[in-house]
Design a protein around this motif. Structure first.
Motif, PDB file in Angstrom:
ATOM      1  N   VAL A  84       4.582  -8.142  -6.795  1.00  0.00           N
ATOM      2  CA  VAL A  84       4.110  -7.156  -5.827  1.00  0.00           C
ATOM      3  C   VAL A  84       3.336  -6.083  -6.574  1.00  0.00           C
ATOM      4  CG1 VAL A  84       4.845  -5.275  -4.291  1.00  0.00           C
ATOM      5  CG2 VAL A  84       5.879  -7.518  -4.077  1.00  0.00           C
ATOM      6  N   LEU A  85       2.128  -5.813  -6.096  1.00  0.00           N
ATOM      7  CA  LEU A  85       1.269  -4.809  -6.713  1.00  0.00           C
ATOM      8  C   LEU A  85       1.309  -3.526  -5.884  1.00  0.00           C
ATOM      9  CD1 LEU A  85      -1.239  -3.856  -8.435  1.00  0.00           C
ATOM     10  CD2 LEU A  85      -2.639  -5.100  -6.813  1.00  0.00           C
ATOM     11  N   THR A  86       1.477  -2.384  -6.558  1.00  0.00           N
ATOM     12  CA  THR A  86       1.381  -1.101  -5.865  1.00  0.00           C
ATOM     13  C   THR A  86       0.324  -0.257  -6.565  1.00  0.00           C
ATOM     14  OG1 THR A  86       2.917   0.161  -7.244  1.00  0.00           O
ATOM     15  CG2 THR A  86       3.892  -1.081  -5.442  1.00  0.00           C
ATOM     16  N   ALA A  87      -0.270   0.670  -5.832  1.00  0.00           N
ATOM     17  CA  ALA A  87      -1.200   1.618  -6.445  1.00  0.00           C
ATOM     18  C   ALA A  87      -0.528   2.985  -6.503  1.00  0.00           C
ATOM     19  CB  ALA A  87      -2.494   1.681  -5.648  1.00  0.00           C
ATOM     20  N   CYS A  88       0.260   3.315  -5.480  1.00  0.00           N
ATOM     21  CA  CYS A  88       0.968   4.589  -5.441  1.00  0.00           C
ATOM     22  C   CYS A  88       2.068   4.590  -6.503  1.00  0.00           C
ATOM     23  CB  CYS A  88       1.576   4.799  -4.058  1.00  0.00           C
ATOM     24  SG  CYS A  88       2.699   6.211  -3.989  1.00  0.00           S
ATOM     25  N   PRO A 119       0.820  -1.221   0.000  1.00  0.00           N
ATOM     26  CA  PRO A 119       0.000   0.000   0.000  1.00  0.00           C
ATOM     27  C   PRO A 119       0.852   1.268   0.000  1.00  0.00           C
ATOM     28  CG  PRO A 119      -0.591  -1.484   1.823  1.00  0.00           C
ATOM     29  CD  PRO A 119       0.705  -1.973   1.257  1.00  0.00           C
ATOM     30  N   GLY A 120       1.875   1.304   0.869  1.00  0.00           N
ATOM     31  CA  GLY A 120       2.695   2.515   0.997  1.00  0.00           C
ATOM     32  C   GLY A 120       2.056   3.504   1.954  1.00  0.00           C
ATOM     33  N   CYS A 121       2.866   4.436   2.460  1.00  0.00           N
ATOM     34  CA  CYS A 121       2.424   5.333   3.531  1.00  0.00           C
ATOM     35  C   CYS A 121       1.258   6.219   3.144  1.00  0.00           C
ATOM     36  CB  CYS A 121       3.584   6.202   4.001  1.00  0.00           C
ATOM     37  SG  CYS A 121       5.058   5.268   4.418  1.00  0.00           S
ATOM     38  N   SER A 122       1.258   6.766   1.930  1.00  0.00           N
ATOM     39  CA  SER A 122       0.197   7.726   1.604  1.00  0.00           C
ATOM     40  C   SER A 122      -1.166   7.032   1.548  1.00  0.00           C
ATOM     41  CB  SER A 122       0.494   8.492   0.315  1.00  0.00           C
ATOM     42  OG  SER A 122       0.567   7.626  -0.771  1.00  0.00           O
ATOM     43  N   LEU A 123      -1.184   5.749   1.182  1.00  0.00           N
ATOM     44  CA  LEU A 123      -2.476   5.045   1.144  1.00  0.00           C
ATOM     45  C   LEU A 123      -3.041   4.789   2.539  1.00  0.00           C
ATOM     46  CD1 LEU A 123      -1.682   4.670  -1.908  1.00  0.00           C
ATOM     47  CD2 LEU A 123      -3.097   2.638  -1.840  1.00  0.00           C
ATOM     48  N   GLU A 124      -2.205   4.983   3.561  1.00  0.00           N
ATOM     49  CA  GLU A 124      -2.702   4.861   4.943  1.00  0.00           C
ATOM     50  C   GLU A 124      -3.189   6.202   5.477  1.00  0.00           C
ATOM     51  OE1 GLU A 124      -0.511   1.263   7.273  1.00  0.00           O
ATOM     52  OE2 GLU A 124       0.403   3.225   7.444  1.00  0.00           O
ATOM     53  N   SER A 125      -2.900   7.300   4.741  1.00  0.00           N
ATOM     54  CA  SER A 125      -3.296   8.605   5.285  1.00  0.00           C
ATOM     55  C   SER A 125      -3.974   9.468   4.229  1.00  0.00           C
ATOM     56  CB  SER A 125      -2.081   9.320   5.881  1.00  0.00           C
ATOM     57  OG  SER A 125      -1.054   9.434   4.915  1.00  0.00           O
ATOM     58  N   THR A 126      -3.188  10.322   3.546  1.00  0.00           N
ATOM     59  CA  THR A 126      -3.810  11.292   2.633  1.00  0.00           C
ATOM     60  C   THR A 126      -4.552  10.627   1.478  1.00  0.00           C
ATOM     61  OG1 THR A 126      -1.697  11.481   1.493  1.00  0.00           O
ATOM     62  CG2 THR A 126      -2.196  13.166   3.129  1.00  0.00           C
ATOM     63  N   ALA A 127      -4.162   9.417   1.104  1.00  0.00           N
ATOM     64  CA  ALA A 127      -4.798   8.749  -0.038  1.00  0.00           C
ATOM     65  C   ALA A 127      -5.555   7.493   0.400  1.00  0.00           C
ATOM     66  CB  ALA A 127      -3.748   8.406  -1.091  1.00  0.00           C
ATOM     67  N   TRP A 128      -6.223   7.564   1.554  1.00  0.00           N
ATOM     68  CA  TRP A 128      -6.940   6.370   2.039  1.00  0.00           C
ATOM     69  C   TRP A 128      -8.039   5.948   1.068  1.00  0.00           C
ATOM     70  CZ3 TRP A 128     -12.160   6.617   2.825  1.00  0.00           C
ATOM     71  CH2 TRP A 128     -12.729   7.881   3.032  1.00  0.00           C
ATOM     72  N   ASP A 129      -8.543   6.940   0.296  1.00  0.00           N
ATOM     73  CA  ASP A 129      -9.590   6.620  -0.681  1.00  0.00           C
ATOM     74  C   ASP A 129      -9.037   5.804  -1.854  1.00  0.00           C
ATOM     75  OD1 ASP A 129      -8.159   8.984  -1.120  1.00  0.00           O
ATOM     76  OD2 ASP A 129      -9.734   9.891  -2.325  1.00  0.00           O
ATOM     77  N   TYR A 130      -7.749   6.015  -2.157  1.00  0.00           N
ATOM     78  CA  TYR A 130      -7.111   5.227  -3.218  1.00  0.00           C
ATOM     79  C   TYR A 130      -6.970   3.781  -2.741  1.00  0.00           C
ATOM     80  CZ  TYR A 130      -3.904   4.632  -7.278  1.00  0.00           C
ATOM     81  OH  TYR A 130      -3.311   4.265  -8.458  1.00  0.00           O
ATOM     82  N   ASP A 131      -6.615   3.643  -1.448  1.00  0.00           N
ATOM     83  CA  ASP A 131      -6.486   2.316  -0.843  1.00  0.00           C
ATOM     84  C   ASP A 131      -7.829   1.585  -0.882  1.00  0.00           C
ATOM     85  OD1 ASP A 131      -4.635   0.588   0.981  1.00  0.00           O
ATOM     86  OD2 ASP A 131      -6.519   0.684   2.079  1.00  0.00           O
ATOM     87  N   LYS A 132      -8.870   2.305  -0.402  1.00  0.00           N
ATOM     88  CA  LYS A 132     -10.193   1.694  -0.310  1.00  0.00           C
ATOM     89  C   LYS A 132     -10.724   1.296  -1.687  1.00  0.00           C
ATOM     90  CE  LYS A 132     -14.332   2.312   2.423  1.00  0.00           C
ATOM     91  NZ  LYS A 132     -15.077   3.136   3.352  1.00  0.00           N
ATOM     92  N   SER A 133     -10.560   2.200  -2.669  1.00  0.00           N
ATOM     93  CA  SER A 133     -11.105   1.915  -3.999  1.00  0.00           C
ATOM     94  C   SER A 133     -10.301   0.835  -4.722  1.00  0.00           C
ATOM     95  CB  SER A 133     -11.188   3.201  -4.832  1.00  0.00           C
ATOM     96  OG  SER A 133      -9.928   3.824  -4.936  1.00  0.00           O
ATOM     97  N   THR A 134      -8.978   0.780  -4.469  1.00  0.00           N
ATOM     98  CA  THR A 134      -8.168  -0.271  -5.084  1.00  0.00           C
ATOM     99  C   THR A 134      -8.610  -1.639  -4.566  1.00  0.00           C
ATOM    100  OG1 THR A 134      -6.281   1.202  -5.325  1.00  0.00           O
ATOM    101  CG2 THR A 134      -5.794  -1.144  -5.369  1.00  0.00           C
TER     102      THR A 134
END
Lengths: 298, 186
Positions: free
Chosen positions: A74-78, A7-22
């Motif tokens: 390994v898959l990343t979204a960020c 996920p990476g750090c930003s998907l845990e904070s400022t980009a939580w919506d990217y995490d959720k939608s991914t």
């Protein structure tokens, strides 16, 4: 399809919506993702600008964790994590000196066996638009969209290499399969200022306005991105970027997973659309309209 | 910069080439990097000028420039250089050299940001935004920018009050220590 997810750090904070939608889109498509156990930050821009050994070792440590957990991909979204993991992996594979350096620092025998993939690459090349099309329930008919790839998914081409470096098209094709209309525009791979967002905000605002006004001139209703920094700089900083400039309307900036998720019939709350600073109500109206038409036809 | 620059020695060129792995000496001043650079309007020196100053051994001018900190690492220059010079890697090397030599930095904010970011990773294994931003503000003395945005960030759950710890924090600290030792060998 099974991937280790970084996920990476930003998907845990400022980009939580990217995490959720991914996660929501992967679930809807049957793509199995499991987080890399105990992953740590990839080092991002501050590491490669401060300590070359660190920007090699932090990705190697994470890729070794994925390998130990039994994954070969390994898959990343960020996009930043993607570029850092991929750049380090490239060096480890190609250059024995760098490989030995990485192994000395992490004290693990990692030699570059894991493949680093981006969500766009997986959706477009592994899953394919034909398979996605079968699962589209609420196409976003007539929505004019600018696909914005930015730097980290496009360059350097020897390292990232899943689409053309100067004129990528995979996101446009995903937009099209969502029923929307991808618009050709010239700033697909221009820079948003990326990590200068905090330390040189005026530069980021200048670049943001340049991108937003060009997208507006191309006649789009929204911009779709696949990078948490592009999203932050164009959405969170949009009001400031437009201040003191010729007026242009608000342009929602959504992640490709949010746009695709809507077309796949995933409820907006499961895609984190409420996290956007510039409301995506106009896109939701469009979806409601097509859903309504479909309802009437039925 | 109005004085005529004279070639001094190639110590700077050799060091930059060795550490960045980029063949700076291959630059023939076509300026393609500067033409496509999105940050060029905000730079005191263009990337092609930096390449030339490295040839000339103008260490202070390069290491004290604003330009090396304005660079966003977008790599458009690297992608388009006809001689295949990794200009973005040269910029990284120059930033590291500037910090190591405690050069009179053209701009302290970006180096402060880097320092705050990496402290956060060293401590938690991952970035803890609120802690990182507080530390950045203290070391850069850039106290008030973006403070007005914090309430909205909190309302949108984009900032958390507690860090996300990775269970690998001990391992990360050792990696940081060993990476720093490795850099000293270069």
């Amino acid at each position: 399809m099974k991937y280790a997810f970084f996920p990476g750090c930003s998907l845990e904070s400022t980009a939580w919506d990217y995490d959720k939608s991914t996660r929501a889109v992967c679930k809807a498509l049957g793509i199995e993702i499991t987080d890399v156990p105990d992953w740590v930050c990839c080092g991002s821009s501050p590491a490669h600008a401060s300590n070359a050994s660190l920007s090699l070792a932090l990705p190697a440590l994470n890729l070794h964790k994925a390998q130990t957990a039994g994954y070969s991909e390994v898959l990343t979204a960020c996009a930043s994590c993607y570029a850092r993991l991929r750049t380090a992996n490239h060096a480890i594979r190609k250059d024995p000196t760098e490989r030995e350096r990485a192994q000395r620092i992490i004290e693990k025998p990692y030699a570059g066996a894991v493949n680093v993939r981006h969500i766009l690459d997986i959706l477009f090349n592994d899953y394919g638009v034909a398979e996605i099309e079968k699962r589209i329930t609420t196409p976003l008919k007539g929505l004019r969209v600018a696909s914005y790839y930015g730097c980290l998914l496009s360059r350097p081409k020897e390292v990232v290499a899943f689409d053309d470096a100067e004129h990528p098209v995979c996101m446009d094709k995903l937009v099209k399969v969502a029923g929307a209309e991808p618009v050709d525009w010239p700033f697909k791979t221009e820079c948003c200022g990326a990590s200068l967002s905090i330390s040189k905000t005026s530069v980021v605002n200048r670049l943001g306005y340049k991108l937003l006004s060009m997208a507006h001139r191309a006649g789009v209703e929204c911009i779709v991105v696949a990078c948490s920094l592009c999203q932050l700089n164009l959405d969170f900083r949009q009001a400031d970027a437009k201040k003191d400039q010729a007026d242009i309307p608000e342009i929602p900036v959504v992640y490709i997973t949010q746009l695709l998720g809507l077309a796949l019939g995933i409820p907006p709350k499961d895609l984190g659309l409420d996290a956007l600073m510039v409301s995506a109500a106009s896109i939701l109206d469009r979806r409601a309209a097509t859903a309504g038409q479909a309802g009437r036809r039925a | 910069m109005n004085d005529t620059l004279e070639w001094t020695d190639n110590a700077l060129l050799r060091e930059v080439e060795r550490r960045s792995g980029a063949s700076v000496s291959a630059c023939f001043q076509c300026h393609k990097c500067s033409s496509g650079c999105p940050i060029a309007p905000d730079m005191d020196l263009l990337s092609s000028q930096i390449m030339r100053l490295i040839h000339l051994g103008e260490k202070e001018t390069v290491l004290e420039s604003e330009a090396i900190w304005a660079c966003a690492s977008c790599e458009a220059c690297t992608a388009r250089c006809p001689m295949g010079i990794d200009i973005a890697a040269v910029m990284d090397t120059l930033r590291m050299m500037a910090v190591e030599r405690k050069a009179a930095l053209g701009d302290r904010r970006t180096s402060s940001f880097n320092k705050a970011f990496l402290s956060s990773v060293r401590w938690h294994g991952r970035v803890f935004e609120l802690g990182m931003m507080t530390l950045y503000k203290l070391i850069s003395r850039d106290l008030f920018s973006d403070v007005d945005k914090v309430p909205r960030m909190l309302a949108k759950h984009k900032l958390t009050f507690l860090p996300h710890f990775s269970r690998s924090t001990k391992e990360v600290r050792l990696v940081f220590n060993r990476a720093e030792e490795e850099e000293k060998k270069r």
